[in-house]
Enzyme design. Sequence first.
Site, PDB file in Angstrom:
ATOM      1  N   LEU A 266      -0.699   6.273 -12.656  1.00  0.00           N
ATOM      2  CA  LEU A 266      -0.205   7.422 -13.068  1.00  0.00           C
ATOM      3  C   LEU A 266       1.254   7.784 -12.528  1.00  0.00           C
ATOM      4  CD1 LEU A 266      -3.410   9.701 -11.926  1.00  0.00           C
ATOM      5  CD2 LEU A 266      -2.761   9.160 -14.301  1.00  0.00           C
ATOM      6  N   GLY A 267       1.544   7.168 -11.552  1.00  0.00           N
ATOM      7  CA  GLY A 267       2.957   7.537 -11.145  1.00  0.00           C
ATOM      8  C   GLY A 267       3.194   6.612  -9.783  1.00  0.00           C
TER       9      GLY A 267
ATOM     10  N   GLY B  53       5.298   7.042  -6.270  1.00  0.00           N
ATOM     11  CA  GLY B  53       5.981   8.072  -5.264  1.00  0.00           C
ATOM     12  C   GLY B  53       6.598   7.318  -4.397  1.00  0.00           C
ATOM     13  N   ASN B  54       7.402   8.100  -3.261  1.00  0.00           N
ATOM     14  CA  ASN B  54       7.971   7.469  -2.171  1.00  0.00           C
ATOM     15  C   ASN B  54       7.168   6.407  -1.329  1.00  0.00           C
ATOM     16  OD1 ASN B  54      10.358   7.104  -0.485  1.00  0.00           O
ATOM     17  ND2 ASN B  54      10.963   8.783  -1.215  1.00  0.00           N
ATOM     18  N   GLY B  55       5.971   7.245  -1.296  1.00  0.00           N
ATOM     19  CA  GLY B  55       4.870   6.293  -0.110  1.00  0.00           C
ATOM     20  C   GLY B  55       4.223   5.168  -0.893  1.00  0.00           C
ATOM     21  N   GLY B  56       3.746   5.585  -1.941  1.00  0.00           N
ATOM     22  CA  GLY B  56       2.592   4.812  -2.593  1.00  0.00           C
ATOM     23  C   GLY B  56       2.705   5.050  -4.052  1.00  0.00           C
ATOM     24  N   THR B  57       1.461   4.384  -4.698  1.00  0.00           N
ATOM     25  CA  THR B  57       1.119   4.606  -6.230  1.00  0.00           C
ATOM     26  C   THR B  57       0.215   5.345  -6.480  1.00  0.00           C
ATOM     27  OG1 THR B  57       2.242   2.347  -6.227  1.00  0.00           O
ATOM     28  CG2 THR B  57       0.696   3.041  -8.134  1.00  0.00           C
ATOM     29  N   VAL B  58      -0.033   6.289  -7.448  1.00  0.00           N
ATOM     30  CA  VAL B  58      -1.330   6.912  -7.797  1.00  0.00           C
ATOM     31  C   VAL B  58      -1.986   6.301  -8.987  1.00  0.00           C
ATOM     32  CG1 VAL B  58      -2.214   9.155  -8.395  1.00  0.00           C
ATOM     33  CG2 VAL B  58      -0.202   9.066  -6.890  1.00  0.00           C
TER      34      VAL B  58
ATOM     35  N   ASP C   6       5.931  19.898   1.720  1.00  0.00           N
ATOM     36  CA  ASP C   6       6.524  18.865   0.426  1.00  0.00           C
ATOM     37  C   ASP C   6       6.544  19.677  -0.690  1.00  0.00           C
ATOM     38  OD1 ASP C   6       7.933  16.701  -0.431  1.00  0.00           O
ATOM     39  OD2 ASP C   6       6.172  15.376  -0.302  1.00  0.00           O
TER      40      ASP C   6
HETATM   41  N1  LIG Z   1      -4.161  14.147  -8.626  1.00  0.00           N
HETATM   42  C1  LIG Z   1      -3.438  13.766  -9.633  1.00  0.00           C
HETATM   43  N2  LIG Z   1      -3.636  13.747 -10.765  1.00  0.00           N
HETATM   44  C2  LIG Z   1      -3.008  13.325 -11.824  1.00  0.00           C
HETATM   45  N3  LIG Z   1      -1.785  12.714 -11.555  1.00  0.00           N
HETATM   46  C3  LIG Z   1      -1.236  12.806 -10.153  1.00  0.00           C
HETATM   47  C4  LIG Z   1      -2.141  13.197  -9.230  1.00  0.00           C
HETATM   48  N4  LIG Z   1      -1.526  12.798  -8.222  1.00  0.00           N
HETATM   49  C5  LIG Z   1      -0.312  12.394  -8.556  1.00  0.00           C
HETATM   50  N5  LIG Z   1      -0.173  12.181  -9.895  1.00  0.00           N
HETATM   51  C6  LIG Z   1       0.642  11.743 -10.403  1.00  0.00           C
HETATM   52  O1  LIG Z   1       1.358  10.421  -9.734  1.00  0.00           O
HETATM   53  C7  LIG Z   1       2.841  10.650  -9.403  1.00  0.00           C
HETATM   54  C8  LIG Z   1       3.060   9.897  -8.533  1.00  0.00           C
HETATM   55  O2  LIG Z   1       2.719  10.824  -7.183  1.00  0.00           O
HETATM   56  P1  LIG Z   1       3.103  10.768  -5.710  1.00  0.00           P
HETATM   57  O3  LIG Z   1       2.328  11.727  -4.977  1.00  0.00           O
HETATM   58  O4  LIG Z   1       2.802   9.373  -5.265  1.00  0.00           O
HETATM   59  O5  LIG Z   1       4.621  10.954  -5.841  1.00  0.00           O
HETATM   60  P2  LIG Z   1       5.740  12.090  -5.819  1.00  0.00           P
HETATM   61  O6  LIG Z   1       4.967  13.308  -5.620  1.00  0.00           O
HETATM   62  O7  LIG Z   1       5.979  12.023  -7.495  1.00  0.00           O
HETATM   63  O8  LIG Z   1       6.848  11.604  -4.799  1.00  0.00           O
HETATM   64  P3  LIG Z   1       6.976  11.532  -3.402  1.00  0.00           P
HETATM   65  O9  LIG Z   1       6.148  10.406  -3.190  1.00  0.00           O
HETATM   66  O10 LIG Z   1       8.422  11.257  -3.338  1.00  0.00           O
HETATM   67  O11 LIG Z   1       6.141  12.902  -2.919  1.00  0.00           O
HETATM   68  C9  LIG Z   1       3.003  12.438  -9.754  1.00  0.00           C
HETATM   69  O12 LIG Z   1       4.366  12.541 -10.017  1.00  0.00           O
HETATM   70  C10 LIG Z   1       2.082  12.560 -10.554  1.00  0.00           C
HETATM   71  O13 LIG Z   1       2.620  12.552 -12.071  1.00  0.00           O
END
Ligand SMILES: Nc1ncnc2c1ncn2[C@@H]1O[C@H](COP(=O)(O)OP(=O)(O)OP(=O)(O)O)[C@@H](O)[C@H]1O
Length: 384
Positions: A157-158, A160-165, A268
């Site tokens: 899904l995406g 982020g700085n710390g990991g992958t969702v 955050d």
């Molecule tokens: N519960 C969720 N349902 C659907 N999409 C999600 C969910 N959580 C995160 N995502 C998607 O995954 C992406 C990455 O999330 P993640 O929390 O790892 O990083 P971020 O918030 O974009 O950045 P950072 O790590 O710098 O806070 C998000 O931008 C969002 O689009």
Amino acid sequence: MANSVPPAVVRIDGKEWVLPLEVSFRTVLDVLAQVMPALNPLPTAFEYEDEDGDRITVCSDEELTAMISFCHWRNRHSGRSHPLSIYPKAKKKKNKLNLEVNTRAPLTSAGKSNPSSSESMHSRSGSFRRANEKTALVKLISEGQITRQDLQYLEILGHGNGGTVYRTFHQPSKVIMAVKVIALDATQEEQRQIMAELDILHKCDSSYIIGFYGAFFAENRISICAEYMDGGSLDGYGAIPEPVLGRIIVGVVKGLNYLWSLKIMHRDIKPSNVLVNTQGCVKLCDFGVSVQLLTSLTKTFIGTNAYMAPERILGGEYGIHSEIWSLGLSTLEMALGRFPYLPEGSKPSSLVPFELLQCIVNEKPPTLSLEHFSPSLIEFTQQW
Ligand SMILES: Nc1ncnc2c1ncn2[C@@H]1O[C@H](COP(=O)(O)OP(=O)(O)OP(=O)(O)O)[C@@H](O)[C@H]1O
């Protein structure tokens, strides 16, 4: 292999139907239309009642799977096939962003209009949805911890700085969830502390906060399993029209208010941590409940958070006022469709240039122009 659990049976207008294996949401709608030919308009969703008598709306294959899990769970408990009455429903109109906007005052649990909360984004279908999630959560928790073996990763899904969702299928419960996998440099004792601190998420019960299913460590990675939001995060929507943005902000403020009432600081706030779904729900994610998790993350985190309040950049005390700053900056970004300190078309990277931090500390905060936005939105964004 013979299945000892009685099959899922639904009752439509007094007639019973044994749901075939692999039945799709579309097929159920077709059957509804055949059994009740007088329906006009044709149903685009249907409802059933959970064990608390809450009405749950089903409008996708995933939600149908959750309903079938509920049927099986109920059958297992009663030891017999227990038909579940379903009722047709026509869905509300959606706006350009595919977000359902509730233009009426929301209904109380008694079904009456509640004028005092007419600003609420939380429509009645939102509360159906929440009850649906609650059923899934109760089921998961009663069946024990989530493990890596139970999860089937479907797509990223995406990052982020710390990991992958990942969008993930949890096999035992048939629930689709979002699993965030973060590589962590944490000792056994630190891992134990993180798990204990994350436990508070089980107690969070708000329609404006992402549902938490559980977390586990595998090797040097933590996986945090949360409710999947099919609309994703608000950093991906560009400039959001003001009427929709107003409702989103109401949801964000309610979520923050809920966290603050539990003495939890978000730490955050930014558009990528505000998630939406096609039911019109707005929910906050990624808030700092675990001090140990935040400490372990800072060991690997590079860069600076561009939404930090000036006093935080200068090393001052963090408080609700710092959260209000980040909320204001996020509101500006969602209204403009770009990070307010940067020229059009650019995005703040995780490595924020020193000049940007200087700008945040020394310059007057950005504002919206009266030419494009209402005075009340402008005033709201100037409350920092
Ligand atoms: N519960 C969720 N349902 C659907 N999409 C999600 C969910 N959580 C995160 N995502 C998607 O995954 C992406 C990455 O999330 P993640 O929390 O790892 O990083 P971020 O918030 O974009 O950045 P950072 O790590 O710098 O806070 C998000 O931008 C969002 O689009």
